[in-house]
Design a protein around this motif. Structure first.
Motif, PDB file in Angstrom:
ATOM      1  N   GLY A  42      27.033 -28.493 -31.635  1.00 50.99           N
ATOM      2  CA  GLY A  42      27.511 -27.153 -31.955  1.00 50.99           C
ATOM      3  C   GLY A  42      26.447 -26.187 -32.416  1.00 50.99           C
ATOM      4  O   GLY A  42      26.452 -25.005 -32.031  1.00 50.99           O
ATOM      5  N   VAL A  43      25.507 -26.653 -33.246  1.00 55.16           N
ATOM      6  CA  VAL A  43      24.491 -25.741 -33.790  1.00 55.16           C
ATOM      7  C   VAL A  43      23.626 -25.134 -32.689  1.00 55.16           C
ATOM      8  O   VAL A  43      23.485 -23.901 -32.616  1.00 55.16           O
ATOM      9  N   PRO A  44      23.022 -25.954 -31.793  1.00 52.50           N
ATOM     10  CA  PRO A  44      22.229 -25.328 -30.729  1.00 52.50           C
ATOM     11  C   PRO A  44      23.065 -24.492 -29.768  1.00 52.50           C
ATOM     12  O   PRO A  44      22.587 -23.479 -29.248  1.00 52.50           O
ATOM     13  N   MET A  45      24.322 -24.893 -29.544  1.00 51.77           N
ATOM     14  CA  MET A  45      25.168 -24.126 -28.629  1.00 51.77           C
ATOM     15  C   MET A  45      25.476 -22.749 -29.206  1.00 51.77           C
ATOM     16  O   MET A  45      25.353 -21.736 -28.517  1.00 51.77           O
ATOM     17  N   VAL A  46      25.859 -22.710 -30.479  1.00 51.19           N
ATOM     18  CA  VAL A  46      26.155 -21.424 -31.116  1.00 51.19           C
ATOM     19  C   VAL A  46      24.889 -20.578 -31.213  1.00 51.19           C
ATOM     20  O   VAL A  46      24.897 -19.376 -30.921  1.00 51.19           O
ATOM     21  N   GLY A  47      23.784 -21.218 -31.605  1.00 48.76           N
ATOM     22  CA  GLY A  47      22.532 -20.476 -31.734  1.00 48.76           C
ATOM     23  C   GLY A  47      22.066 -19.891 -30.422  1.00 48.76           C
ATOM     24  O   GLY A  47      21.692 -18.713 -30.355  1.00 48.76           O
ATOM     25  N   ASN A  48      22.079 -20.688 -29.375  1.00 47.02           N
ATOM     26  CA  ASN A  48      21.619 -20.199 -28.078  1.00 47.02           C
ATOM     27  C   ASN A  48      22.555 -19.155 -27.483  1.00 47.02           C
ATOM     28  O   ASN A  48      22.111 -18.229 -26.800  1.00 47.02           O
ATOM     29  N   THR A  49      23.857 -19.295 -27.747  1.00 46.89           N
ATOM     30  CA  THR A  49      24.799 -18.283 -27.266  1.00 46.89           C
ATOM     31  C   THR A  49      24.567 -16.954 -27.978  1.00 46.89           C
ATOM     32  O   THR A  49      24.556 -15.885 -27.360  1.00 46.89           O
ATOM     33  N   GLY A  50      24.380 -17.019 -29.296  1.00 45.39           N
ATOM     34  CA  GLY A  50      24.060 -15.806 -30.041  1.00 45.39           C
ATOM     35  C   GLY A  50      22.765 -15.186 -29.571  1.00 45.39           C
ATOM     36  O   GLY A  50      22.643 -13.960 -29.460  1.00 45.39           O
ATOM     37  N   PHE A  51      21.791 -16.040 -29.257  1.00 44.38           N
ATOM     38  CA  PHE A  51      20.520 -15.542 -28.754  1.00 44.38           C
ATOM     39  C   PHE A  51      20.704 -14.836 -27.413  1.00 44.38           C
ATOM     40  O   PHE A  51      20.101 -13.792 -27.152  1.00 44.38           O
ATOM     41  N   ALA A  98      25.706 -15.971 -17.549  1.00 46.25           N
ATOM     42  CA  ALA A  98      24.950 -16.848 -16.658  1.00 46.25           C
ATOM     43  C   ALA A  98      24.139 -17.877 -17.434  1.00 46.25           C
ATOM     44  O   ALA A  98      23.743 -18.908 -16.881  1.00 46.25           O
ATOM     45  N   ALA A  99      23.885 -17.606 -18.708  1.00 45.15           N
ATOM     46  CA  ALA A  99      23.110 -18.545 -19.524  1.00 45.15           C
ATOM     47  C   ALA A  99      23.981 -19.640 -20.133  1.00 45.15           C
ATOM     48  O   ALA A  99      23.453 -20.650 -20.619  1.00 45.15           O
ATOM     49  N   ILE A 100      25.301 -19.468 -20.121  1.00 37.43           N
ATOM     50  CA  ILE A 100      26.196 -20.433 -20.767  1.00 37.43           C
ATOM     51  C   ILE A 100      26.075 -21.840 -20.180  1.00 37.43           C
ATOM     52  O   ILE A 100      26.019 -22.823 -20.924  1.00 37.43           O
ATOM     53  N   PRO A 101      26.027 -22.019 -18.841  1.00 34.22           N
ATOM     54  CA  PRO A 101      25.879 -23.383 -18.310  1.00 34.22           C
ATOM     55  C   PRO A 101      24.615 -24.091 -18.816  1.00 34.22           C
ATOM     56  O   PRO A 101      24.653 -25.275 -19.158  1.00 34.22           O
ATOM     57  N   LEU A 102      23.511 -23.364 -18.860  1.00 30.63           N
ATOM     58  CA  LEU A 102      22.274 -23.939 -19.377  1.00 30.63           C
ATOM     59  C   LEU A 102      22.440 -24.341 -20.840  1.00 30.63           C
ATOM     60  O   LEU A 102      22.041 -25.440 -21.257  1.00 30.63           O
ATOM     61  N   ILE A 103      23.056 -23.460 -21.614  1.00 32.87           N
ATOM     62  CA  ILE A 103      23.278 -23.716 -23.038  1.00 32.87           C
ATOM     63  C   ILE A 103      24.151 -24.947 -23.237  1.00 32.87           C
ATOM     64  O   ILE A 103      23.885 -25.791 -24.103  1.00 32.87           O
ATOM     65  N   LEU A 104      25.207 -25.083 -22.429  1.00 31.61           N
ATOM     66  CA  LEU A 104      26.095 -26.241 -22.535  1.00 31.61           C
ATOM     67  C   LEU A 104      25.365 -27.532 -22.176  1.00 31.61           C
ATOM     68  O   LEU A 104      25.573 -28.572 -22.803  1.00 31.61           O
ATOM     69  N   GLY A 105      24.508 -27.473 -21.157  1.00 29.62           N
ATOM     70  CA  GLY A 105      23.751 -28.649 -20.768  1.00 29.62           C
ATOM     71  C   GLY A 105      22.820 -29.123 -21.871  1.00 29.62           C
ATOM     72  O   GLY A 105      22.740 -30.317 -22.183  1.00 29.62           O
ATOM     73  N   VAL A 106      22.118 -28.179 -22.488  1.00 25.12           N
ATOM     74  CA  VAL A 106      21.213 -28.515 -23.589  1.00 25.12           C
ATOM     75  C   VAL A 106      21.999 -29.088 -24.766  1.00 25.12           C
ATOM     76  O   VAL A 106      21.607 -30.101 -25.373  1.00 25.12           O
ATOM     77  N   ALA A 107      23.118 -28.459 -25.112  1.00 25.79           N
ATOM     78  CA  ALA A 107      23.925 -28.915 -26.247  1.00 25.79           C
ATOM     79  C   ALA A 107      24.495 -30.310 -26.008  1.00 25.79           C
ATOM     80  O   ALA A 107      24.519 -31.141 -26.917  1.00 25.79           O
ATOM     81  N   LEU A 108      24.970 -30.565 -24.782  1.00 25.06           N
ATOM     82  CA  LEU A 108      25.510 -31.885 -24.470  1.00 25.06           C
ATOM     83  C   LEU A 108      24.431 -32.959 -24.582  1.00 25.06           C
ATOM     84  O   LEU A 108      24.664 -34.053 -25.100  1.00 25.06           O
ATOM     85  N   GLY A 109      23.231 -32.635 -24.123  1.00 21.22           N
ATOM     86  CA  GLY A 109      22.125 -33.577 -24.242  1.00 21.22           C
ATOM     87  C   GLY A 109      21.787 -33.884 -25.687  1.00 21.22           C
ATOM     88  O   GLY A 109      21.546 -35.045 -26.052  1.00 21.22           O
ATOM     89  N   ASP A 110      21.787 -32.855 -26.529  1.00 19.98           N
ATOM     90  CA  ASP A 110      21.531 -33.066 -27.958  1.00 19.98           C
ATOM     91  C   ASP A 110      22.594 -33.981 -28.563  1.00 19.98           C
ATOM     92  O   ASP A 110      22.290 -34.851 -29.384  1.00 19.98           O
ATOM     93  N   MET A 111      23.847 -33.775 -28.178  1.00 21.61           N
ATOM     94  CA  MET A 111      24.927 -34.598 -28.716  1.00 21.61           C
ATOM     95  C   MET A 111      24.757 -36.058 -28.296  1.00 21.61           C
ATOM     96  O   MET A 111      24.898 -36.975 -29.114  1.00 21.61           O
ATOM     97  N   LEU A 112      24.421 -36.292 -27.032  1.00 21.15           N
ATOM     98  CA  LEU A 112      24.257 -37.657 -26.544  1.00 21.15           C
ATOM     99  C   LEU A 112      23.103 -38.366 -27.242  1.00 21.15           C
ATOM    100  O   LEU A 112      23.217 -39.536 -27.624  1.00 21.15           O
ATOM    101  N   TRP A 113      21.996 -37.673 -27.448  1.00 18.85           N
ATOM    102  CA  TRP A 113      20.858 -38.292 -28.124  1.00 18.85           C
ATOM    103  C   TRP A 113      21.193 -38.614 -29.571  1.00 18.85           C
ATOM    104  O   TRP A 113      20.781 -39.665 -30.094  1.00 18.85           O
ATOM    105  N   SER A 114      21.931 -37.728 -30.235  1.00 15.24           N
ATOM    106  CA  SER A 114      22.291 -38.001 -31.633  1.00 15.24           C
ATOM    107  C   SER A 114      23.217 -39.214 -31.720  1.00 15.24           C
ATOM    108  O   SER A 114      23.089 -40.043 -32.632  1.00 15.24           O
TER     109      SER A 114
END
Length: 208
Positions: free
Chosen positions: A159-168, A40-56
């Protein structure tokens, strides 16, 4: 691709250190996981990761033409990155005992709501692009980046925040006990702060 493995490793390491700093996304991820399971946390994680990618991407594309026209800005931005990491590290150490506060908007039920909440949380934060704009020149020569370089930078930023948050999320029971304890939260913040200052020192060192 012009980027070296050492540059990419240092950038990914810095992003991982930033991930280790407890914050509202940690609490939202933990809450969603404990209530509905880690999936259930994966959608949130993907949203955060996509936002990080767009800002970078916006930071790289916006800065590239500026530093190409004014080469001296590259060196100035490198020292801005040094200052950003050093200041963040010092503030983390100074306020290591400050409790983490959650944002209930990040914990709305439903996959789409979770994804949008994570994405909006990043895109609605003007500090995000300022952070990437101040950080990226410390790791990469933006006057020489190629299309392949930009793709790799964006992939790491996502990728880094996505992998980190998924592991978390997978280890949320253990992690939740750790950051819910004031003593352990303070310890995490002090270690992360010291690591951020170390990143600043590495960036400040002259290139070989």
């Amino acid at each position: 691709m012009t980027l070296s493995l050492s540059q990419l490793f240092l950038y990914a390491s810095a992003l991982f250190v930033l991930f280790l700093i407890p914050g509202p996304v940690w609490l939202a991820t933990a809450a969603r996981t404990l209530a509905h399971g880690w999936l259930a946390a994966i959608p949130l994680i993907l949203g955060v990761a996509l936002g990080d990618m767009l800002w970078s991407l916006l930071a790289v594309l916006g800065l590239s033409w500026i530093v190409a026209a004014y080469p001296w800005i590259m060196e100035a931005l490198r020292w801005v990155a040094v200052g950003v990491f050093a200041l963040m590290g010092w503030l983390l150490i100074r306020h290591a005992d400050t409790p983490v506060s959650g944002d209930s908007r990040l914990n709305r039920p439903g996959a789409l709501a979770g994804f949008l909440a994570g994405l909006v949380a990043i895109l609605a934060n003007p500090k995000a692009i300022l952070f990437y704009a101040g950080m990226l020149p410390g790791f990469f020569d933006l006057t020489a980046v190629t299309r392949a370089d930009i793709i790799v930078i964006a992939a790491i930023s996502m990728g880094v925040p996505m992998v980190g948050n998924t592991g978390f999320a997978l280890l949320v029971d253990i992690a939740r006990r750790r950051f819910s304890s004031p003593e352990r939260l303070a310890r995490i913040n002090r270690v992360a702060g010291a690591l951020l200052i170390l990143v600043a020192v590495v960036i400040a060192l002259p290139s070989p």
